[in-house]
Design a protein around this motif. Structure first.
Motif, mmCIF file in Angstrom:
data_model
loop_
_atom_site.group_PDB
_atom_site.id
_atom_site.type_symbol
_atom_site.label_atom_id
_atom_site.label_comp_id
_atom_site.label_asym_id
_atom_site.label_seq_id
_atom_site.Cartn_x
_atom_site.Cartn_y
_atom_site.Cartn_z
ATOM 1 N N PHE A 123 1.219 -31.308 -30.555
ATOM 2 C CA PHE A 123 2.096 -30.146 -30.645
ATOM 3 C C PHE A 123 3.475 -30.608 -31.083
ATOM 4 N N TYR A 124 4.009 -29.972 -32.136
ATOM 5 C CA TYR A 124 5.292 -30.398 -32.693
ATOM 6 C C TYR A 124 6.214 -29.201 -32.911
ATOM 7 N N ASP A 125 7.494 -29.433 -32.651
ATOM 8 C CA ASP A 125 8.537 -28.454 -32.917
ATOM 9 C C ASP A 125 9.085 -28.783 -34.312
ATOM 10 N N LEU A 126 8.626 -28.069 -35.321
ATOM 11 C CA LEU A 126 8.957 -28.400 -36.703
ATOM 12 C C LEU A 126 10.425 -28.164 -37.037
ATOM 13 N N LYS A 127 11.070 -27.270 -36.301
ATOM 14 C CA LYS A 127 12.482 -27.007 -36.557
ATOM 15 C C LYS A 127 13.345 -28.202 -36.164
ATOM 16 N N ASN A 128 13.070 -28.781 -35.023
ATOM 17 C CA ASN A 128 13.860 -29.911 -34.537
ATOM 18 C C ASN A 128 13.250 -31.272 -34.870
ATOM 19 N N ASP A 129 11.998 -31.259 -35.324
ATOM 20 C CA ASP A 129 11.303 -32.508 -35.617
ATOM 21 C C ASP A 129 10.426 -32.312 -36.863
ATOM 22 N N PRO A 130 11.061 -32.140 -38.043
ATOM 23 C CA PRO A 130 10.300 -31.828 -39.264
ATOM 24 C C PRO A 130 9.337 -32.929 -39.696
ATOM 25 N N TYR A 131 9.585 -34.171 -39.270
ATOM 26 C CA TYR A 131 8.685 -35.271 -39.636
ATOM 27 C C TYR A 131 7.549 -35.462 -38.627
ATOM 28 N N GLU A 132 7.522 -34.629 -37.601
ATOM 29 C CA GLU A 132 6.465 -34.674 -36.588
ATOM 30 C C GLU A 132 6.344 -36.062 -35.946
ATOM 31 N N ASP A 133 7.465 -36.539 -35.467
ATOM 32 C CA ASP A 133 7.508 -37.864 -34.841
ATOM 33 C C ASP A 133 7.219 -37.824 -33.342
#
Length: 475
Positions: free
Chosen positions: A415-425
């Motif tokens: 699960f990733y927050d794309l707004k704050n973590d666009p590279y999905e790190d």
């Protein structure tokens, strides 16, 4: 009288040039990660529309095709994997165009003509090319076809493999100004070819679509003083593959087909996996002392033998350009859309009725500065042919990405927050269980009782698809 009306209507329909650049990533076309020289694509962006958050249904061509050309989620079509290529209660949008007076033409890889979702082309005998590349055979073929003309209204599907493994360095683009690696240099090269295409296309009566089937990892990294290149030597890989096919003692010299014994095929796979393991360990040794981010590491360590089929944006976010008929405005649209929306949109733009029982929607209102509802994109990984993989399914929204094991909702949860973590790190699955549960609910609503392994029927054509994919480097 009806015949005359049909003739008039056909004359009013725009021609459609549909260009698919296999494995082309959206972030390498626009944004801070773009390193290629692309004046032609910049022209399209300045005079047409770019959807820079277009999501493919899958990380592989077959399932991407299933979604793109049906407007449905792939699991509803029967094209689950390389051995299930038959359609279940599904009409291809290409057939819809054909029924509405369009003449279909193609320049596509060998694999695609074996799929039932692709109907016969007017030029079927010459449409299939072994490994289409715009800098060689396919590029000349397409330009010649556009020069000589086709029976109007025409739909011309072009699918080329310039950025598909193994990626070679294009001749004349060796200079670093064209890109830091072969992948980026190929983008600069295809842009030059595109400039020739647009000289032969009348945009007043032609709708041009430029997109990709899926993305790809790039085994190359450069920032500040750090430069790492783990790319396979494309030229060498192509030569080895060609020599191996020609020297194969089980190859039929007339049909060019191979009938290797299963024992030899198994041995070759064991050798391949051993080599892949050796190469991975060598890469790990080189990068373990470096302070790299997760997305940088997964790109460098990407290999064909990796069992993980996780759906990061490198693999599923693709560009979508439109220019020409009814599209002459400068507009970049960042609202998320899906590849399954493309043909419903085309049908809306050209005024024909498409399939009603589809999951895709027309996003034409966005071109008219109207609002449409945000829709979650269903995504699923493509299984391998010869090795066991960790297949996943999930959804992507404008804000979040969620995927998990195809067969067990409690495994491989990401699960990733794309707004704050666009590279999905950073995988937030353990920290955001409530939101994950909501995403799982959306996913289940999309599946809604359908079998993820829906099978129609199989025949000998399925084995042909598998053999062609192996030739292209799939394992």
């Amino acid at each position: 009288m009806n015949s005359k009306n049909n003739s008039v209507n056909n004359q009013m329909k725009p021609n459609i040039l549909f260009l698919i650049f296999d494995s082309l990533r959206a972030d390498k076309i626009s944004g801070s990660d773009k390193n290629s020289i692309t004046p032609t694509l910049d022209f399209v962006k300045e005079n047409g529309v770019l959807f820079d958050h277009t999501i493919s249904s899958s990380d592989g061509t077959i399932l991407s095709y299933a979604g793109l050309f049906s407007g449905k989620h792939p699991f509803k079509t029967g094209m689950r994997n390389q051995r299930l290529t038959r359609l279940c209660d599904t009409t291809s949008y290409l057939e819809i165009l054909k029924k509405n007076g369009y003449n279909l033409y193609g320049c596509v890889p060998e694999t695609t003509t074996l799929l039932e979702i692709i109907p016969e082309f007017e030029n079927n005998s010459e449409a299939e090319i072994d490994y289409p590349n715009v800098l060689t055979d396919a590029g000349k073929f397409v330009l010649n076809k556009l020069e000589l003309g086709m029976k109007e209204p025409w739909f011309f599907l072009v699918h080329v493999l310039n950025m598909h493994f193994p990626v070679t360095e294009p001749e004349g683009f060796e200079n670093k100004k064209f890109g830091d690696n072969n992948y980026e240099k190929q983008i600069s090269a295809i842009d030059v070819w595109l400039s020739k295409v647009f000289k032969k296309v009348d945009l007043k009566n032609t709708l041009v679509i430029i997109t990709a089937d899926h993305g790809a990892y790039i085994q190359s990294l450069k920032h500040d003083s750090l430069e790492i290149d783990f790319q396979d030597k494309g030229e060498m890989q192509m030569k080895i593959s060609k020599v191996a096919r020609l020297a194969n003692p089980w190859r039929n010299s007339v049909t060019a087909k191979s009938v290797e014994p299963k024992s030899l095929e198994s041995l070759k796979m064991k050798m391949f996996l051993a080599r892949e393991k050796f190469n991975r360990n060598k890469k790990l040794k080189k990068i373990k002392e470096l302070n790299l981010k997760p997305h940088e590491i997964r790109g460098l360590l990407s290999q064909r033998s990796n069992p993980e089929r996780f759906l990061f944006d490198e693999k599923i976010r693709v560009p979508l350009f439109m220019i020409g008929h009814k599209v002459n405005q400068k507009k970049t649209i960042s609202q998320q859309i899906r590849l399954i929306d493309v043909f419903p949109t085309i049908c809306d733009m050209i005024g024909i009725t498409g399939e009603r029982n589809v999951d895709g929607i027309s996003v034409y209102p966005l071109l008219q500065d109207k609002k449409i509802e945000d829709v979650a994109a269903y995504i699923e990984s493509s299984p391998a042919i010869q090795i066991k993989t960790d297949d996943v399914i999930g959804i992507r929204t404008n804000r979040y990405k969620y995927f998990r094991s195809r067969y067990d909702p409690k495994k491989h949860i990401h699960f990733y927050d794309l707004k704050n973590d666009p590279y999905e790190d950073e995988n937030l699955a353990d920290k955001s269980k409530e939101t994950c549960a909501k995403m799982e609910g959306i996913l289940k609503n999309i599946i809604n009782g359908f079998s993820l392994e829906k099978v129609c029927y199989e025949d000998n054509n399925d084995k042909k698809v598998e053999n062609v994919l192996k030739k292209l480097g799939y394992v």
